[in-house]
Motif scaffolding. Structure first.
Motif, mmCIF file in Angstrom:
data_model
loop_
_atom_site.group_PDB
_atom_site.id
_atom_site.type_symbol
_atom_site.label_atom_id
_atom_site.label_comp_id
_atom_site.label_asym_id
_atom_site.label_seq_id
_atom_site.Cartn_x
_atom_site.Cartn_y
_atom_site.Cartn_z
ATOM 1 N N UNK A 18 38.623 57.523 71.524
ATOM 2 C CA UNK A 18 37.763 58.513 70.869
ATOM 3 C C UNK A 18 36.295 58.092 70.963
ATOM 4 N N UNK A 19 36.016 56.827 70.711
ATOM 5 C CA UNK A 19 34.647 56.317 70.782
ATOM 6 C C UNK A 19 34.112 56.446 72.208
ATOM 7 N N UNK A 20 34.924 56.071 73.200
ATOM 8 C CA UNK A 20 34.505 56.158 74.602
ATOM 9 C C UNK A 20 34.226 57.608 75.000
ATOM 10 N N UNK A 21 35.087 58.518 74.559
ATOM 11 C CA UNK A 21 34.905 59.938 74.875
ATOM 12 C C UNK A 21 33.650 60.500 74.220
ATOM 13 N N UNK A 22 33.415 60.131 72.974
ATOM 14 C CA UNK A 22 32.211 60.608 72.288
ATOM 15 C C UNK A 22 30.950 60.078 72.961
ATOM 16 N N UNK A 23 30.978 58.824 73.383
ATOM 17 C CA UNK A 23 29.835 58.249 74.085
ATOM 18 C C UNK A 23 29.624 58.951 75.427
ATOM 19 N N UNK A 24 30.707 59.174 76.165
ATOM 20 C CA UNK A 24 30.630 59.840 77.470
ATOM 21 C C UNK A 24 30.111 61.273 77.297
ATOM 22 N N UNK A 25 30.631 61.968 76.313
ATOM 23 C CA UNK A 25 30.199 63.332 75.996
ATOM 24 C C UNK A 25 28.691 63.381 75.794
ATOM 25 N N UNK A 26 28.197 62.476 74.947
ATOM 26 C CA UNK A 26 26.770 62.433 74.640
ATOM 27 C C UNK A 26 25.943 62.066 75.879
ATOM 28 N N UNK A 46 37.797 67.523 74.012
ATOM 29 C CA UNK A 46 39.228 67.737 73.757
ATOM 30 C C UNK A 46 39.928 66.412 73.452
ATOM 31 N N UNK A 47 39.631 65.424 74.276
ATOM 32 C CA UNK A 47 40.298 64.134 74.163
ATOM 33 C C UNK A 47 39.930 63.427 72.856
ATOM 34 N N UNK A 48 38.650 63.389 72.545
ATOM 35 C CA UNK A 48 38.213 62.743 71.301
ATOM 36 C C UNK A 48 38.853 63.408 70.082
ATOM 37 N N UNK A 49 38.875 64.728 70.089
ATOM 38 C CA UNK A 49 39.473 65.456 68.962
ATOM 39 C C UNK A 49 40.968 65.182 68.843
ATOM 40 N N UNK A 50 41.669 65.168 69.980
ATOM 41 C CA UNK A 50 43.116 64.950 69.945
ATOM 42 C C UNK A 50 43.440 63.527 69.512
ATOM 43 N N UNK A 75 46.320 65.076 77.607
ATOM 44 C CA UNK A 75 44.878 65.317 77.486
ATOM 45 C C UNK A 75 44.094 64.070 77.915
ATOM 46 N N UNK A 76 44.540 62.897 77.466
ATOM 47 C CA UNK A 76 43.874 61.644 77.849
ATOM 48 C C UNK A 76 43.916 61.447 79.357
ATOM 49 N N UNK A 77 45.055 61.747 79.965
ATOM 50 C CA UNK A 77 45.175 61.588 81.404
ATOM 51 C C UNK A 77 44.243 62.549 82.146
ATOM 52 N N UNK A 78 44.185 63.800 81.690
ATOM 53 C CA UNK A 78 43.297 64.791 82.307
ATOM 54 C C UNK A 78 41.838 64.339 82.190
ATOM 55 N N UNK A 79 41.463 63.853 81.019
ATOM 56 C CA UNK A 79 40.092 63.399 80.797
ATOM 57 C C UNK A 79 39.796 62.174 81.659
ATOM 58 N N UNK A 80 40.726 61.237 81.677
ATOM 59 C CA UNK A 80 40.549 60.033 82.480
ATOM 60 C C UNK A 80 40.398 60.343 83.956
ATOM 61 N N UNK A 95 37.024 56.732 81.501
ATOM 62 C CA UNK A 95 38.260 56.889 82.279
ATOM 63 C C UNK A 95 39.229 55.760 81.982
ATOM 64 N N UNK A 96 38.710 54.553 81.946
ATOM 65 C CA UNK A 96 39.552 53.381 81.666
ATOM 66 C C UNK A 96 40.188 53.496 80.278
ATOM 67 N N UNK A 97 39.393 53.851 79.274
ATOM 68 C CA UNK A 97 39.907 53.988 77.902
ATOM 69 C C UNK A 97 40.932 55.117 77.807
ATOM 70 N N UNK A 98 40.655 56.226 78.486
ATOM 71 C CA UNK A 98 41.564 57.379 78.441
ATOM 72 C C UNK A 98 42.909 57.072 79.091
#
Length: 109
Positions: A18-26, A46-50, A75-80, A95-98
């Motif tokens: 979630x943290x990695x996705x939020x950082x990437x999003x920003x 999507x990934x951070x929320x899920x 969702x994590x796989x799609x995001x990654x 990607x690594x975190x997802x």
């Protein structure tokens, strides 16, 4: 055994994702070509929320943890996979975190 104790490692992995996705999003929103990053941004959200939702479900001992983990893995796989396509450092770390999170979710699903 209480679910959230049993899934402590997954909870940490969900949080890290979630943290990695939020950082990437920003960071993606600040890229020069934001349009090119649109799918990455959407999937980060999507990934951070899920991940946050699944972590909450684990905490409250939801009977749907395994079903939610299956969806979260997808969702994590799609995001990654999307983030992997971008050379930005934040995308590669995301990607690594997802993908790590997707694997952890599959073990629970």
């Amino acid at each position: 055994m209480v679910e959230h104790a049993k899934h402590a490692e997954l909870s940490k992995t969900l949080h890290d994702c979630m943290v990695a996705c939020n950082h990437c999003f920003d960071a993606c929103l600040k890229e020069d070509d934001v349009k090119m990053m649109a799918e990455c941004i959407r999937l980060d959200r999507e990934c951070a929320d899920m991940c946050a939702y699944l972590a909450q479900a684990i905490e409250r001992n939801s009977p749907f943890v395994s079903q939610l983990a299956k969806v979260c893995a997808e969702i994590c796989e799609a995001c990654g996979n999307e983030c992997k396509q971008h050379d930005h450092d934040h995308c590669q770390k995301c990607a690594e975190a997802c993908l790590k999170c997707a694997e952890a979710c599959r073990q629970v699903a």
